[in-house]
Design a protein around this motif. Structure first.
Motif, short mmCIF file in Angstrom:
data_model
loop_
_atom_site.label_atom_id
_atom_site.label_comp_id
_atom_site.label_asym_id
_atom_site.label_seq_id
_atom_site.Cartn_x
_atom_site.Cartn_y
_atom_site.Cartn_z
N GLY A 13 0.81 -1.22 0.00
CA GLY A 13 0.00 0.00 0.00
C GLY A 13 0.83 1.26 0.00
O GLY A 13 1.77 1.42 -0.78
N VAL A 14 0.49 2.15 0.91
CA VAL A 14 1.13 3.47 0.97
C VAL A 14 2.63 3.35 1.21
O VAL A 14 3.41 4.08 0.61
N SER A 15 3.05 2.43 2.08
CA SER A 15 4.50 2.33 2.32
C SER A 15 5.24 1.94 1.06
O SER A 15 6.36 2.41 0.82
N GLY A 16 4.65 1.09 0.25
CA GLY A 16 5.25 0.74 -1.04
C GLY A 16 5.33 1.93 -1.97
O GLY A 16 6.34 2.14 -2.65
N ALA A 17 4.26 2.74 -1.99
CA ALA A 17 4.24 3.94 -2.83
C ALA A 17 5.30 4.94 -2.35
O ALA A 17 5.98 5.58 -3.17
N VAL A 18 5.48 5.06 -1.05
CA VAL A 18 6.50 5.95 -0.50
C VAL A 18 7.89 5.46 -0.91
O VAL A 18 8.72 6.24 -1.37
N GLY A 19 8.14 4.17 -0.75
CA GLY A 19 9.43 3.62 -1.16
C GLY A 19 9.71 3.86 -2.63
O GLY A 19 10.82 4.28 -2.99
N ASP A 20 8.71 3.62 -3.47
CA ASP A 20 8.87 3.88 -4.91
C ASP A 20 9.20 5.35 -5.18
O ASP A 20 10.09 5.65 -5.97
N ALA A 21 8.46 6.24 -4.53
CA ALA A 21 8.68 7.68 -4.74
C ALA A 21 10.06 8.13 -4.29
O ALA A 21 10.62 9.08 -4.84
N LEU A 22 10.60 7.42 -3.31
CA LEU A 22 11.95 7.75 -2.82
C LEU A 22 13.05 7.08 -3.63
O LEU A 22 14.23 7.29 -3.38
N GLY A 23 12.66 6.24 -4.60
CA GLY A 23 13.64 5.59 -5.46
C GLY A 23 14.20 4.30 -4.88
O GLY A 23 15.23 3.80 -5.34
N ALA A 24 13.53 3.73 -3.88
CA ALA A 24 13.98 2.47 -3.28
C ALA A 24 13.34 1.30 -4.01
O ALA A 24 12.30 1.43 -4.65
N THR A 25 13.97 0.16 -3.90
CA THR A 25 13.40 -1.09 -4.39
C THR A 25 12.76 -1.77 -3.19
O THR A 25 13.43 -2.03 -2.19
N GLY A 26 11.47 -2.04 -3.30
CA GLY A 26 10.76 -2.65 -2.19
C GLY A 26 10.94 -4.15 -2.13
O GLY A 26 10.86 -4.83 -3.15
N ILE A 27 11.22 -4.63 -0.94
CA ILE A 27 11.31 -6.06 -0.68
C ILE A 27 10.19 -6.37 0.30
O ILE A 27 10.10 -5.75 1.35
N ARG A 28 9.32 -7.28 -0.06
CA ARG A 28 8.17 -7.59 0.78
C ARG A 28 8.42 -8.87 1.57
O ARG A 28 8.48 -9.96 1.00
N VAL A 29 8.61 -8.73 2.84
CA VAL A 29 8.73 -9.87 3.76
C VAL A 29 7.94 -9.51 5.01
O VAL A 29 7.85 -8.33 5.38
N PRO A 30 7.39 -10.50 5.69
CA PRO A 30 6.67 -10.19 6.94
C PRO A 30 7.64 -9.69 8.01
O PRO A 30 8.84 -10.03 8.00
N ALA A 31 7.12 -8.91 8.92
CA ALA A 31 7.96 -8.31 9.97
C ALA A 31 8.85 -9.32 10.70
O ALA A 31 10.02 -9.03 10.94
N PRO A 32 8.35 -10.51 11.05
CA PRO A 32 9.23 -11.45 11.76
C PRO A 32 10.44 -11.92 10.94
O PRO A 32 11.38 -12.47 11.50
#
Length: 183
Positions: free
Chosen positions: A17-36
């Motif tokens: 969601g929004v955190s992914g959009a923020v990461g994209d806007a900042l030029g980061a590559t998002g890695i999706r893993v659960p918090a643990p």
């Protein structure tokens, strides 16, 4: 990390969601893993960093694998949580139990959860500050203004999406901003 533009090109554990959009806007590559799985992901260098609340520094032992924290006052984004109960289950409860639940649902539960979140974030900050090889860096005024410009289209997109579903999203954003400023 001490400056906003250092995020560009990083591999960051992000939520959806929004955190992914923020990461994209900042030029980061998002890695999706659960918090643990964050500790393992950082320890193996599968990610360079993580966007999480400060409580993760203590709760997930991130002082060991993510020694440097960059804090954007007000946060990079805000999450929301809900307590949801099936209507049939609620109606199956006694009137006394329904009334008891209604005294804590809504604002009282939100205030309680927010207070706990503030307390555990403070524990994460303390863990960071008391760990010798950790640093805590707060965004400069210039970085805050730059981030506001980066975040504006994300906020507008969220407002539009909610408005398209019949929610008075602008009023909601104004209410939340006003309430947060007062508390």
């Amino acid at each position: 990390m001490t400056e906003l533009d250092q995020i560009k090109g990083m591999k960051l554990r992000l939520g959806g969601g929004v955190s992914g959009a923020v990461g994209d806007a900042l030029g980061a590559t998002g890695i999706r893993v659960p918090a643990p799985k964050v500790y393992e992901t950082l320890a193996s260098n599968a990610a360079d960093g993580v966007m999480m609340p400060m409580e993760g520094k203590k709760g997930f032992k991130l002082t060991e694998v993510a020694q440097h924290s960059y804090v954007m006052p007000g946060g990079f984004y805000r999450g929301s949580f809900a307590l949801i109960m099936n209507q049939e289950k609620f109606e199956s409860l006694s009137k006394a139990d329904q009334d008891a639940l209604m005294t804590v649902f809504g604002e009282p539960a939100s205030r309680m959860a927010g207070q706990v979140w503030d307390e555990i974030d403070a524990i994460g900050v303390e863990a960071t500050e008391s760990t010798a090889d950790n640093s805590l860096n707060t965004a400069s005024e210039a970085d805050r203004k730059a981030y506001d410009a980066i975040a504006a289209p994300i906020i507008e997109a969220a407002i539009k999406a909610a408005t398209d579903k019949g929610v008075d999203a602008k009023a909601a954003v104004e209410f939340i901003a006003s309430d947060m400023a007062a508390n």
